[in-house]
Design an enzyme around this catalytic site. Structure first.
Site, PDB file in Angstrom:
ATOM      1  N   SER A   1       0.817  -1.206   0.000  1.00 40.75           N
ATOM      2  CA  SER A   1       0.000   0.000   0.000  1.00 40.75           C
ATOM      3  C   SER A   1       0.847   1.250   0.000  1.00 40.75           C
ATOM      4  O   SER A   1       1.884   1.331   0.661  1.00 40.75           O
ATOM      5  CB  SER A   1      -0.924   0.024   1.224  1.00 40.75           C
ATOM      6  N   ASP A   2       0.388   2.237  -0.754  1.00 35.59           N
ATOM      7  CA  ASP A   2       0.917   3.589  -0.642  1.00 35.59           C
ATOM      8  C   ASP A   2       0.514   4.136   0.727  1.00 35.59           C
ATOM      9  O   ASP A   2      -0.403   3.624   1.367  1.00 35.59           O
ATOM     10  CB  ASP A   2       0.323   4.436  -1.778  1.00 35.59           C
ATOM     11  N   LYS A   3       1.196   5.171   1.186  1.00 38.60           N
ATOM     12  CA  LYS A   3       0.903   5.740   2.514  1.00 38.60           C
ATOM     13  C   LYS A   3      -0.063   6.917   2.439  1.00 38.60           C
ATOM     14  O   LYS A   3      -1.168   6.876   2.978  1.00 38.60           O
ATOM     15  CB  LYS A   3       2.193   6.176   3.211  1.00 38.60           C
TER      16      LYS A   3
ATOM     17  N   ASP B   1      -1.450   5.969  -6.348  1.00 40.45           N
ATOM     18  CA  ASP B   1      -2.220   7.059  -6.935  1.00 40.45           C
ATOM     19  C   ASP B   1      -1.453   7.837  -7.994  1.00 40.45           C
ATOM     20  O   ASP B   1      -2.052   8.547  -8.789  1.00 40.45           O
ATOM     21  CB  ASP B   1      -2.681   8.035  -5.838  1.00 40.45           C
TER      22      ASP B   1
ATOM     23  N   THR C   1      -1.487  -0.874  -4.184  1.00 45.02           N
ATOM     24  CA  THR C   1      -2.280   0.349  -4.248  1.00 45.02           C
ATOM     25  C   THR C   1      -1.371   1.518  -4.599  1.00 45.02           C
ATOM     26  O   THR C   1      -0.183   1.512  -4.282  1.00 45.02           O
ATOM     27  CB  THR C   1      -2.974   0.659  -2.909  1.00 45.02           C
TER      28      THR C   1
END
Length: 911
Positions: A339-341, A644, A642
């Site tokens: 996951s991205d943070k 963005d 994940t």
């Protein structure tokens, strides 16, 4: 210079670490005068290096893409079934099957076309225009005509048109999150940095596709087109092949094995019938056709599509928008989520969590921009007015501030710098609002923040018309201005060691720091100047700020851990910040955080070991993220990723399930992903994993229902051939059973809700076959039970002198009745269905049975159906025998579940 073909391909002059060179050396290497290139020289370089654009990818033509959609084992099975029904003259069945084949191919064709637009989205990030200096004059040109050596002028709001080495900078801040994952705009300078500096720390560079949010600058174009960082990511995307999902790989293997088994079984049966029993070849061929028709799972592709589509609908209601159907199930099989943070695990709302004053450390409650929370010391809530240093620090943070805190529709947001917004929220929590503060302490002048000075100053007068200068900025810059500190009992000499110790302690918690100070004086001259900020200030506080984790993300990470899924954080942010957030989320606790620079130094074998052991990765570039995903996959993990930003797109495409953010995600990330989160919330992923597991369960339940029903029919035919019996089921009757029951009844299992405890299971092993040893046993057991009921009833009736037509009608109805009862068994793989929930919990099962009953009555009693299928009327007693055959399957299947449950329980107790 490199040769022309290389230059045209890369769009760059000789390879340099441009960020390591002083601006003068860059200008010298690229022969770039301050007056800019001449028009003639720019034209020559454009011919040499090529236009500043990304080449479109090579694509298959639409006809080839459409034809390749038919290259699928399930569609081959369906087309084989269609061929068989055509040979039998059942043209309606043939049309239905071929329609399903064509619809599946069209759906795949449309979805593949959508996937191609990921690369289009990256090319769309390129700036369309650029302001350059050529022939000594500023002019606007098409960005595609930029060449290495061009001098480009940047201003607030511009999209950077190529990779630039900055040569002059004035308060420049660039939003680089799409490339680096950095949560805040990056302050730029013209200074060179070390060769191993990660992308986010190359302060003297501006990269193509990023956005200037503040300030101005001039830079020299060092790379264009495919050689830019954006171009490299585009090339990485082009080079990544699409992976199939675990389900598709398993179904493909299952379909191949099943197809081979059907062909082998049919061939052996044909040979035994002709050479051993002496049946005519033409008669045996029709028998083998019936056998194949009974064994082919015509309903599997349709049920897969329906089950996955229902999963898509359920996920959409949970804010997870699925772009590719198989991704629904793939989520249920993930073993690792990377996951991205920023904004996914965290709120993307900077929040003050700690205020350090002389002698006191205050904790600040509440998260995000909503001004709700208390200030406390060691858990004891305090009144700000009783702490003069804290009160003055809060006042300073609010007044020395250019942001605005707004409320719209019960939602709080910040206009301006997020860090300044955090200070306004702190002020509101402490009872000091921006509007009231400016009314009582009006601002008369200001020195805006500049990266070379690293502070901001404002000049005010209080309600008694006394002058004040407030400053905020980097702790080291503010400490140099201060000679004293404000303590609880008044002004004291500055204790530098205390503040440095507290700064170190605050930084160790992953908090970004600001220092606040003030001076009770006015400017030396009419306007506030830098001479007014050199000395004489009183240090008020150090403020620790962080983007806090989402509360629901904390719960979701815990749920994933409970479900046996490893959660890893891969971010472009700093290691200290990532480690602090990871600790709050229970990710990587007690383990080191690995940086992208360390990843770059590892070979693939070392990275595979580290990727499994370490859970927090910081300052990660697109290559690092891609390598981490590949390393986990090489170890056999099923990976969800994940992200963005455009920097996440290669890893999103490579992952088994790519998950993009819907609100703040770039189009490149969304187009590369399989799923988009409408609310940018990690908790939605955990909910989607639950749905994915339910989808896979339902597919398994359908296969466990379908194979025994088809197997029972096949065994009836094989037994009749081997024992030279009259055929209990004709080919037409077999097709009727498959059409009415296998697909129609099985479809109800697609609507089955998730079983209790589904998120308490460990992820299924990635290499687990679709049919385990237990599944093979269950299929064989139920197939034999169905054969026993149907064939036994058929032989019993013949022995009692019943006509062949009536015996066959009873055999067909016995198979259908057994399938109806077994459908209820199939709702739970091991749990009993002998309960109110088990019998009535899925209304679609009851509706399917209710729809099937009148069809069988029509098959049995309607003259038209009797003429087509050779069926006859049955008496109530004969119907009773049919129901008894069905109950045999139900009872034994429930008994088998009971024995397995007791055996496993005993094993756990003894273990």
């Amino acid at each position: 210079m490199t040769n022309r073909s290389t230059v045209e391909r890369t769009g760059t002059p000789p390879s340099f670490h441009w960020h390591t060179l002083p601006a003068e050396r860059v200008a010298e290497a690229l022969q770039s005068p301050t007056s800019g290139l001449t028009a003639a020289e720019a034209a020559r370089r454009l011919a040499q290096y090529g236009p500043n654009r990304l080449a479109p990818p090579k694509r298959r033509g639409p006809l080839l893409r459409l034809l390749l959609q038919f290259h699928n084992i399930l569609l081959y099975v369906m087309m084989a079934a269609a061929l068989i029904t055509a040979l039998l003259g059942h043209w309606i069945d043939t049309g239905v099957l071929m329609s399903a084949v064509v619809i599946n191919a069209i759906i795949g064709f449309i979805q593949e076309g959508k996937a191609q637009s990921a690369l289009d989205a990256i090319r769309a990030m390129l700036s369309q225009h650029a302001t350059v200096i050529r022939d000594g004059q500023r002019q606007e040109i098409e960005a595609a005509n930029l060449v290495p050596g061009d001098v480009v002028v940047l201003a607030s709001g511009d999209r950077v048109p190529a990779d630039l080495r900055l040569v002059s900078v004035k308060e420049l801040r660039i939003e680089e999150a799409a490339l680096t994952g950095e949560s805040l705009p990056v302050e730029k300078s013209d200074a060179a940095v070390s060769a191993d500096a990660p992308l986010g720390d190359r302060y003297g560079m501006a990269y193509s596709g990023t956005v200037v949010v503040y300030g101005q600058a001039t830079g020299i174009v060092v790379t264009t087109g495919a050689a830019t960082e954006l171009g490299r990511i585009n090339q990485m995307l082009s080079d990544i092949r699409n992976l199939t999902t675990p389900l598709l790989r398993k179904v493909d293997r299952f379909g191949r094995v099943l197809a081979l088994a059907i062909v082998a079984m049919s061939a052996v049966t044909f040979m035994l019938g002709v050479w051993w029993r002496g049946h005519p070849a033409a008669e045996m061929f029709m028998m083998v056709v019936a056998l194949a028709a009974s064994a082919i799972p015509e309903g599997l592709p349709a049920i897969m599509t329906v089950t996955l589509a229902l999963g898509v609908q359920r996920m959409a209601r949970r804010n997870a928008i699925v772009r590719r159907l198989p991704a629904v199930e793939a989520l249920g099989s993930v073993t690792v989520i990377c996951s991205d943070k920023t904004g996914t695990l965290t709120r993307n709302e900077m929040t003050v969590q700690r205020v350090v004053c002389a002698g006191h450390v205050f904790d600040v409650g509440g998260v995000g921009y909503a001004p709700v929370g208390d200030l406390s010391i060691d858990g004891r809530i305090i009144d700000v007015e009783h702490y003069p240093a804290l009160a003055m620090a809060i006042r300073t943070g609010v007044l020395c501030n250019d942001a605005r805190l707004c409320e719209e529709d019960d939602l709080w947001r910040v206009e301006g710098d997020p860090t300044e917004g955090a200070l306004l929220v702190l002020g509101a929590k402490g009872g000091f609002t921006q509007h009231a503060g400016h009314a009582a302490w009006p601002r008369l002048d200001a020195i805006p923040f500049e990266s070379q000075h690293r502070f901001m100053a404002t000049y005010h007068r209080d309600s008694d018309d006394e002058p004040w200068i407030f400053v905020k900025g980097a702790p080291e810059a503010i400490l140099d201005m201060c000679a004293s500190q404000l303590a609880h009992d008044g002004e004291l000499p500055l204790d530098v060691d205390y503040w440095r110790r507290m700064a170190t302690d605050t930084a160790a918690q992953g908090l970004r720091m600001l220092a606040l100070a003030c001076k009770r004086a006015g400017p030396l001259e009419a306007r506030l100047g830098f001479d007014d900020t050199r000395s004489g200030y009183m240090l008020l506080a150090l403020v620790g700020i962080i983007d806090p984790p989402r509360e629901e993300a904390v719960r979701a990470v815990g749920e994933c851990h409970h479900a046996g899924i490893r959660v890893k954080m891969i971010t472009g942010d700093h290691a200290e910040t990532a480690r602090a957030i990871g600790a709050q989320l229970a990710i990587g606790v007690g383990k080191p955080a690995i940086t992208g620079a360390e990843v770059a130094m590892m070979d693939d074998a070392a990275l595979r070991r580290v990727a499994l052991e370490v859970d927090v990765f910081a300052r990660a570039s697109p290559e690092h993220k891609l390598r981490l995903v590949q390393a986990l996959q090489d170890d056999g993990q099923v990976v969800a990723m994940t992200g963005d930003g455009v920097n996440d797109a290669p890893a999103l495409k490579r992952a088994d399930v790519g998950v993009a953010m819907g609100r703040k995600g770039t189009e490149a990330a969304k187009e590369a992903a399989d799923m988009v989160l409408a609310d940018d919330n990690f908790a939605t992923i955990a909910a989607a994993v639950r749905e994915g597991r339910a989808v896979y369960d339902n597919l398994k339940k359908f296969i466990l229902f379908m194979l025994p029903t088809n197997g029972g029919e096949a065994l009836v035919v094989i037994a009749a051939i081997l024992f030279e019996l009259a055929l209990p089921l004709t080919p037409a009757q077999v097709l009727w059973i498959n059409m009415v029951t296998s697909s129609t009844l099985g479809l109800a299992l697609a609507f089955e809700p998730a079983e209790h405890g589904i998120m308490s299971r460990r992820p299924r092993p990635p290499g687990e076959a679709l049919l385990s040893g237990f599944f093979v046993w269950r299929v064989l057991m139920v197939s034999v039970l169905m054969m026993t009921g149907a064939l036994g009833l058929f032989l019993w009736e013949l022995n009692d002198g019943t006509s062949l037509e009536t015996a066959r009608t009873m055999a067909v109805n016995a198979v259908v009745a057994a399938e109806m009862f077994y459908l209820i068994n199939s709702r739970f793989i091991l749990a009993t269905v002998v309960s109110l929930d088990g019998l009535t919990g899925n209304r679609y099962v009851l509706l399917a049975i209710a729809a099937c009953v009148p069809l069988q009555i029509a098959y049995t009693h309607l003259p038209a159906m009797q003429a087509i299928f050779g069926s006859t009327d049955l008496t109530p007693v004969e119907w009773g025998k049919v129901l008894a055959a069905g109950m045999l399957v139900f009872s034994v299947a429930e008994l088998e579940k009971f024995v397995i449950r007791r055996t496993r329980l005993a094993g756990r107790l003894n273990g």
